[in-house]
Design a protein around this motif. Structure first.
Motif, PDB file in Angstrom:
ATOM      1  N   ARG A  17      32.382  39.375  51.896  1.00 14.71           N
ATOM      2  CA  ARG A  17      33.323  39.406  50.802  1.00 14.71           C
ATOM      3  C   ARG A  17      34.453  38.452  51.072  1.00 14.71           C
ATOM      4  O   ARG A  17      34.902  38.321  52.190  1.00 14.71           O
ATOM      5  CB  ARG A  17      33.883  40.812  50.643  1.00 14.71           C
ATOM      6  CG  ARG A  17      33.253  41.446  49.451  1.00 14.71           C
ATOM      7  CD  ARG A  17      33.914  42.703  49.054  1.00 14.71           C
ATOM      8  NE  ARG A  17      33.122  43.220  47.933  1.00 14.71           N
ATOM      9  CZ  ARG A  17      33.196  44.446  47.472  1.00 14.71           C
ATOM     10  NH1 ARG A  17      34.009  45.276  48.020  1.00 14.71           N
ATOM     11  NH2 ARG A  17      32.458  44.816  46.460  1.00 14.71           N
ATOM     12  N   SER A  46      38.000  48.767  33.362  1.00 10.60           N
ATOM     13  CA  SER A  46      36.793  48.932  32.539  1.00 10.60           C
ATOM     14  C   SER A  46      37.163  49.447  31.157  1.00 10.60           C
ATOM     15  O   SER A  46      36.622  48.989  30.146  1.00 10.60           O
ATOM     16  CB  SER A  46      35.826  49.920  33.188  1.00 10.60           C
ATOM     17  OG  SER A  46      35.393  49.420  34.420  1.00 10.60           O
ATOM     18  N   ALA A  73      35.330  43.596  32.768  1.00 13.21           N
ATOM     19  CA  ALA A  73      34.167  43.961  33.579  1.00 13.21           C
ATOM     20  C   ALA A  73      34.478  43.675  35.045  1.00 13.21           C
ATOM     21  O   ALA A  73      34.150  42.608  35.558  1.00 13.21           O
ATOM     22  CB  ALA A  73      32.944  43.179  33.125  1.00 13.21           C
ATOM     23  N   ASP A  95      34.357  43.617  39.132  1.00 15.59           N
ATOM     24  CA  ASP A  95      33.330  43.815  40.150  1.00 15.59           C
ATOM     25  C   ASP A  95      33.898  44.437  41.417  1.00 15.59           C
ATOM     26  O   ASP A  95      33.264  45.264  42.036  1.00 15.59           O
ATOM     27  CB  ASP A  95      32.524  42.558  40.453  1.00 15.59           C
ATOM     28  CG  ASP A  95      33.356  41.326  40.629  1.00 15.59           C
ATOM     29  OD1 ASP A  95      33.064  40.326  39.973  1.00 15.59           O
ATOM     30  OD2 ASP A  95      34.313  41.364  41.422  1.00 15.59           O
ATOM     31  N   HIS A  96      35.097  44.093  41.786  1.00 19.62           N
ATOM     32  CA  HIS A  96      35.729  44.850  42.856  1.00 19.62           C
ATOM     33  C   HIS A  96      37.236  44.625  42.870  1.00 19.62           C
ATOM     34  O   HIS A  96      37.734  43.703  42.237  1.00 19.62           O
ATOM     35  CB  HIS A  96      35.093  44.577  44.221  1.00 19.62           C
ATOM     36  CG  HIS A  96      35.597  43.347  44.908  1.00 19.62           C
ATOM     37  ND1 HIS A  96      35.237  42.080  44.542  1.00 19.62           N
ATOM     38  CD2 HIS A  96      36.446  43.201  45.967  1.00 19.62           C
ATOM     39  CE1 HIS A  96      35.822  41.209  45.339  1.00 19.62           C
ATOM     40  NE2 HIS A  96      36.562  41.849  46.201  1.00 19.62           N
TER      41      HIS A  96
END
Ligand SMILES: [Zn+2]
Ligand SMILES: [Zn+2]
Length: 151
Positions: free
Chosen positions: A78, A124, A129, A131-132
């Motif tokens: 990451r 959300s 959207a 992702d992290h």
């Protein structure tokens, strides 16, 4: 370096991820992945390059960077926004919080803290959207704090 069980498990994770996408397994990719998993968990491309230059001479910084980005795409690393100008890569991919020292740049995991689950849910709800998300706490590490008090 003798191949230990742990190391071959690490290699297998990368090999499986590459094969799944029909990508080539190269020694360069294996070594860079190993370094990120075993040497220090949080590393910049420059630090990875320093760590591999002995075993992989002639590898350039852009190549290391591209490989780290590939690991990110494969879900094996990451990218960490440290806010200090350095882009760090983290081989631990599940949600966890970090502390970043403004002075020496040391980045450490901070376990036992809540993950930003609610912030993700709120994003959300707004149609985003996500992702992290990352929790980063900036300040001085114990060593730098002690030095600044002594000075
Ligand atoms: Zn520090
Ligand atoms: Zn971490």
């Amino acid at each position: 370096m003798p191949a230990t069980t742990a190391q071959s498990e690490i290699d297998q994770r990368l090999v499986a991820a590459l094969r799944q996408r029909g990508m080539r397994v190269t020694s360069q990719r294996l070594v860079i992945h190993r370094v990120l998993c075993c040497r220090a968990q949080h590393m910049t491309a420059e630090q990875v390059l320093g760590a591999i230059s002995g075993s992989l001479p002639g590898v350039s910084l852009p190549t290391v960077y591209a490989t780290l980005e590939l690991l990110e795409q494969l879900g094996l690393a990451r990218r960490l926004a440290t806010g200090t100008g350095a882009v760090m890569f983290d081989s631990r991919t599940e949600q966890h919080a970090h502390t970043v020292c403004r002075q020496c740049g040391i980045t450490a995991d901070l376990d036992g803290t809540p993950t930003p689950t609610r912030a993700l849910a709120r994003a959300s709800d707004s149609g985003f959207a996500p992702d992290h998300a990352q929790v980063v706490i900036w300040g001085l590490c114990a060593q730098c704090a002690a030095q600044s008090q002594a000075a």
